[in-house]
Enzyme design. Structure first.
Site, PDB file in Angstrom:
ATOM      1  N   CYS A 169      35.942  53.714  47.203  1.00  0.00           N
ATOM      2  CA  CYS A 169      35.100  54.844  47.828  1.00  0.00           C
ATOM      3  C   CYS A 169      35.910  55.429  49.042  1.00  0.00           C
ATOM      4  CB  CYS A 169      33.678  54.012  48.297  1.00  0.00           C
ATOM      5  SG  CYS A 169      32.602  53.244  46.939  1.00  0.00           S
ATOM      6  N   ARG A 184      40.304  57.538  45.895  1.00  0.00           N
ATOM      7  CA  ARG A 184      39.731  56.125  46.181  1.00  0.00           C
ATOM      8  C   ARG A 184      38.673  55.824  45.306  1.00  0.00           C
ATOM      9  NH1 ARG A 184      41.155  54.037  51.260  1.00  0.00           N
ATOM     10  NH2 ARG A 184      39.299  52.812  51.139  1.00  0.00           N
ATOM     11  N   TRP A 243      33.579  54.897  44.132  1.00  0.00           N
ATOM     12  CA  TRP A 243      33.864  54.087  42.975  1.00  0.00           C
ATOM     13  C   TRP A 243      32.827  53.108  42.789  1.00  0.00           C
ATOM     14  CZ3 TRP A 243      35.283  49.053  41.732  1.00  0.00           C
ATOM     15  CH2 TRP A 243      36.279  48.894  40.913  1.00  0.00           C
ATOM     16  N   ASN A 287      31.476  52.435  52.432  1.00  0.00           N
ATOM     17  CA  ASN A 287      32.561  51.906  51.497  1.00  0.00           C
ATOM     18  C   ASN A 287      32.618  50.531  51.805  1.00  0.00           C
ATOM     19  OD1 ASN A 287      34.892  51.274  50.347  1.00  0.00           O
ATOM     20  ND2 ASN A 287      36.245  51.982  52.177  1.00  0.00           N
ATOM     21  N   GLY A 288      32.418  49.646  50.718  1.00  0.00           N
ATOM     22  CA  GLY A 288      32.425  47.952  50.710  1.00  0.00           C
ATOM     23  C   GLY A 288      31.298  47.448  49.737  1.00  0.00           C
ATOM     24  N   GLU A 300      56.799  46.156  36.653  1.00  0.00           N
ATOM     25  CA  GLU A 300      56.428  47.406  37.118  1.00  0.00           C
ATOM     26  C   GLU A 300      56.350  48.677  36.178  1.00  0.00           C
ATOM     27  OE1 GLU A 300      54.816  47.901  39.721  1.00  0.00           O
ATOM     28  OE2 GLU A 300      55.377  50.169  40.180  1.00  0.00           O
ATOM     29  N   LYS A 335      53.295  50.934  35.171  1.00  0.00           N
ATOM     30  CA  LYS A 335      53.329  52.407  35.402  1.00  0.00           C
ATOM     31  C   LYS A 335      52.977  53.039  34.087  1.00  0.00           C
ATOM     32  CE  LYS A 335      53.251  52.840  38.802  1.00  0.00           C
ATOM     33  NZ  LYS A 335      53.212  51.820  39.796  1.00  0.00           N
ATOM     34  N   GLU A 379      48.626  51.877  33.254  1.00  0.00           N
ATOM     35  CA  GLU A 379      47.495  52.120  34.088  1.00  0.00           C
ATOM     36  C   GLU A 379      47.331  53.658  34.222  1.00  0.00           C
ATOM     37  OE1 GLU A 379      48.257  51.936  38.428  1.00  0.00           O
ATOM     38  OE2 GLU A 379      50.570  52.380  38.113  1.00  0.00           O
ATOM     39  N   HIS A 407      58.966  33.471  21.491  1.00  0.00           N
ATOM     40  CA  HIS A 407      58.025  32.021  21.519  1.00  0.00           C
ATOM     41  C   HIS A 407      56.239  32.719  21.487  1.00  0.00           C
ATOM     42  CE1 HIS A 407      60.761  29.449  23.116  1.00  0.00           C
ATOM     43  NE2 HIS A 407      61.416  30.524  23.915  1.00  0.00           N
ATOM     44  N   LYS A 446      42.629  53.852  44.544  1.00  0.00           N
ATOM     45  CA  LYS A 446      43.947  53.512  45.419  1.00  0.00           C
ATOM     46  C   LYS A 446      44.165  52.488  46.197  1.00  0.00           C
ATOM     47  CE  LYS A 446      48.237  54.898  46.755  1.00  0.00           C
ATOM     48  NZ  LYS A 446      49.176  54.920  45.702  1.00  0.00           N
TER      49      LYS A 446
HETATM   50  C1  F6R Z   1      49.799  50.315  40.889  1.00  0.00           C
HETATM   51  C2  F6R Z   1      49.170  50.135  42.075  1.00  0.00           C
HETATM   52  C3  F6R Z   1      48.468  49.013  42.418  1.00  0.00           C
HETATM   53  C4  F6R Z   1      48.880  48.550  43.781  1.00  0.00           C
HETATM   54  C5  F6R Z   1      47.762  47.559  44.268  1.00  0.00           C
HETATM   55  C6  F6R Z   1      48.040  46.903  45.520  1.00  0.00           C
HETATM   56  O1  F6R Z   1      50.393  51.543  40.696  1.00  0.00           O
HETATM   57  O2  F6R Z   1      49.442  51.058  42.876  1.00  0.00           O
HETATM   58  O3  F6R Z   1      48.743  47.823  41.593  1.00  0.00           O
HETATM   59  O4  F6R Z   1      50.003  48.225  44.051  1.00  0.00           O
HETATM   60  O5  F6R Z   1      46.396  47.855  43.951  1.00  0.00           O
HETATM   61  O6  F6R Z   1      47.902  47.803  46.747  1.00  0.00           O
HETATM   62  P1  F6R Z   1      48.187  47.663  48.039  1.00  0.00           P
HETATM   63  O7  F6R Z   1      49.889  48.099  48.042  1.00  0.00           O
HETATM   64  O8  F6R Z   1      47.639  48.979  48.859  1.00  0.00           O
HETATM   65  O9  F6R Z   1      47.996  46.412  48.639  1.00  0.00           O
END
Ligand code: F6R
Length: 610
Positions: free
Chosen positions: A2, A27, A74, A100-101, A484, A488, A491, A507, A605
């Site tokens: 949010c 967000r 969100w 937010n929360g 990673e 990428k 997601e 395995h 985010k």
């Molecule tokens: C994936 C991504 C997330 C963040 C994770 C941690 O592309 O961005 O997996 O890495 O939510 O977020 P931070 O770094 O803000 O603690």
């Protein structure tokens, strides 16, 4: 999750609120709403779905009020619909707020308020806040500070709230605990937001409000109060980010803009840590004495930041010979990790607000263990609470999928590992200098990759837009970066993908390989190169379509259907180079599927709830 914004000043609030919300959509984006003072009333307008829907509704209204609050949601409690969208309003309209929360004890509070004849129209935990503030406001008749402070004492959970009172229409009241909020000020008014990009266009001067504090935003000033209602003084801080860094600047998406910014932000991060070819960690408050005292490291993070942690584990142990463990923050906080006084707990986080990472940091501090935060957002909760802070200088990262923050976090790890190796006498001066020179070469090598591979990857990615599964494999640091790469892709493109240490495939997972299953192999590590290639041959002979990412000195034509050649670097720094094509693959496959790259479904985010 949010995003909240607020503005009180001389300009039309609706434009500033919508602009702020558009920058906070990363967000959360399942509904949005605003509240604006109008002719002695507070008007609330909400819409389900993306901000565009709210904008359409607002076009039909003539709102010229100069004080208002806004929210992009969100969903946590209650489905994403207009009723559950914020702002929420108390029963008789006295209190209007955005939040937010999560309010953990909202059910119990609803029951309490129902006994006082309050009724509830939504399924959210937020509506209870509006009514609880209203309840205390009317019961004690001591004004907004008293009502908000009594509410803060009564609720459990995390929150950043912005509140408007019908009786105080030229004021916005805010409070927070464990959810982010910054407050800005310039000659045109005062601002509040969950994150800097939302107000960066208007002001770079911000206050940081601490947990369990509240503040009153008037047109020309902000006053802060503690939980007793006493005034507190705050310093105004200047944000160093460029306004342009939060704009797309001609790129189609923030993600591709941020991918392309990597050489530049990595250079900035290197320049903040290496001076005259020497690593200097004084900015992080870390001196040689401190560094010498740690005999084991514990890295805690989430998502991509956790993948940096996995890379770090290989590097710290191999280069600096320090026992290192890496753990997902949501697991760390509910286990009973064995930490001792010589442990350094390293929290890696772009936002500095991730709820689980913040809780892990506090857990470590409660145990009396020193903590180092590797964080991008200045003034964030994790940055403020850690003993030492090493800032990455990625600038604002807007795309939900991290790219440039990830890459700058890797740099922080290389620098720290090199310094620890030197201090602990695991490397000689010559090798120290070699490592430093090679760290400094990374931006240029990334630029070469971007210049030479973007078009190629763009072209071949479209042929994978219909696949259902992908596997990323490698060994050692190549495995760490596979994790990673796989994240990428999945997601943002919603294609199922998994990463495996190549040696682990046999395995179980190899049974999933059939004709044309996409397997991306990363083979940059000299010592284990041949073993990785053997594993790739195994999947190829079972029908896999194999893409190999390797260095210019290797010939993988016998195993690879497509080859991606990246420059050579020191073995410890290869993740910085191999991640670039992986980011581009995820990006271009998603673009070819026509999906919203910057705002993938169900994600936000900054994950400020557990
Ligand atoms: C994936 C991504 C997330 C963040 C994770 C941690 O592309 O961005 O997996 O890495 O939510 O977020 P931070 O770094 O803000 O603690």
């Amino acid at each position: 999750m949010c995003g909240i914004v607020g503005y009180n000043g001389n300009e039309k609030a609706v434009d500033i609120l919508l602009d702020g919300l558009s920058r906070l959509e990363y967000r959360g984006y399942d509904s949005a709403g605003i509240a604006i003072e109008k002719n002695k009333k507070i008007e609330v307008i909400k819409a389900k779905g993306k901000l565009l829907n709210l904008k359409d509704k607002l076009n039909k209204k003539n709102l010229d009020g100069t004080c208002g609050i806004g929210h992009t949601r969100w969903a946590t409690h209650g489905e994403p619909n207009e009723i559950n969208a914020h702002p929420h309003v108390s029963n008789d309209g006295t209190v209007t707020l955005v939040h937010n929360g999560i309010i953990e004890n909202y059910q119990e509070l609803i029951q309490k308020l129902e006994k006082h004849n309050y009724v509830f129209y939504s399924q959210t935990d937020t509506e209870v806040l509006a009514n609880l503030i209203d309840y205390y406001y009317k019961k004690y008749k001591m004004g907004p500070i008293d009502a908000i402070n009594r509410t803060m004492v009564r609720i459990r959970g995390s929150y950043a709230i912005a509140v408007m009172f019908k009786d105080y229409q030229d004021e916005i009241w805010v409070a927070r605990k464990d959810s982010p909020m910054i407050i800005g000020k310039d000659k045109n008014g005062t601002y509040l937001a969950s994150d800097v990009p939302a107000i960066l266009k208007y002001t770079k001067n911000v206050y940081y409000i601490d947990n369990l504090e509240c503040a009153c935003l008037k047109k020309d000033d902000v006053t802060f109060y503690d939980l007793n209602g006493d005034k507190i003084e705050k310093e105004l801080n200047e944000i160093k980010w460029d306004v342009s860094s939060a704009e797309k600047e001609g790129y189609e998406h923030f993600m591709i803009k941020e991918i392309n910014e990597q050489p530049d932000v990595i250079k900035k991060t290197i320049n903040s840590l290496i001076f005259d070819n020497k690593i200097k960690l004084e900015n992080a408050n870390l001196n040689e004495e401190d560094l010498k005292s740690f005999d084991n490291l514990y890295i805690v993070a989430c998502g991509s930041a956790y993948h940096v942690g996995i890379c770090a584990q290989y590097i710290f142990e191999d280069l600096a010979r320090i026992p290192t463990r890496v753990e997902i923050a949501s697991e760390f906080r509910y286990r009973k990790p064995i930490l001792n006084k010589n442990t350094l707990v390293i929290i890696i986080s772009q936002s500095g607000e991730t709820a689980d990472s913040l809780a892990a940091l506090r857990e470590a501090k409660n145990k009396g263990v020193k903590t180092l935060a590797i964080v991008n957002v200045v003034g964030s909760s994790i940055a403020r609470e850690a003993d030492y802070v090493l800032y990455t200088l990625a600038g604002p990262e807007i795309a939900v999928a991290t790219t440039k923050a990830f890459s700058t976090q890797l740099i922080a790890i290389y620098v720290l590992a090199t310094e620890l190796a030197k201090i602990n006498k695991k490397i000689n001066n010559e090798y120290y200098n070699e490592l430093i020179n090679e760290i400094k070469n990374i931006p240029e090598k990334i630029q070469i990759i971007l210049n030479t591979l973007t078009e190629k990857i763009q072209k071949f990615s479209s042929k994978f837009s219909n696949i259902h599964d992908a596997f990323y494999i490698g060994r050692g640091l190549d495995y760490a970066i596979s994790l990673e790469g796989s994240l990428k892709l999945k997601e943002i493109s919603y294609i199922h993908s998994e990463a495996y240490a190549s040696g682990e495939l046999k395995h179980g997972t190899i049974s999933l390989i059939e004709d044309n299953t996409l397997v991306i192999g990363i083979a940059t590590q000299e010592e284990i190169y041949e073993k990785t290639i053997s594993n790739l041959v195994e999947v190829k002979s079972r029908g896999a379509y194999v893409i190999v990412i390797t260095t210019e000195d290797k010939d993988v034509s016998k195993v690879a259907n497509d080859t991606i050649i990246i420059p050579k670097t020191n073995k410890y720094f290869s993740p910085s180079l191999s991640v670039i094509p992986l980011q581009l693959i995820g990006y271009y496959i998603t673009v070819s599927k026509g999906l919203d790259v910057d705002k993938p479904r169900n994600l936000a985010k900054s994950v400020t709830v557990e």
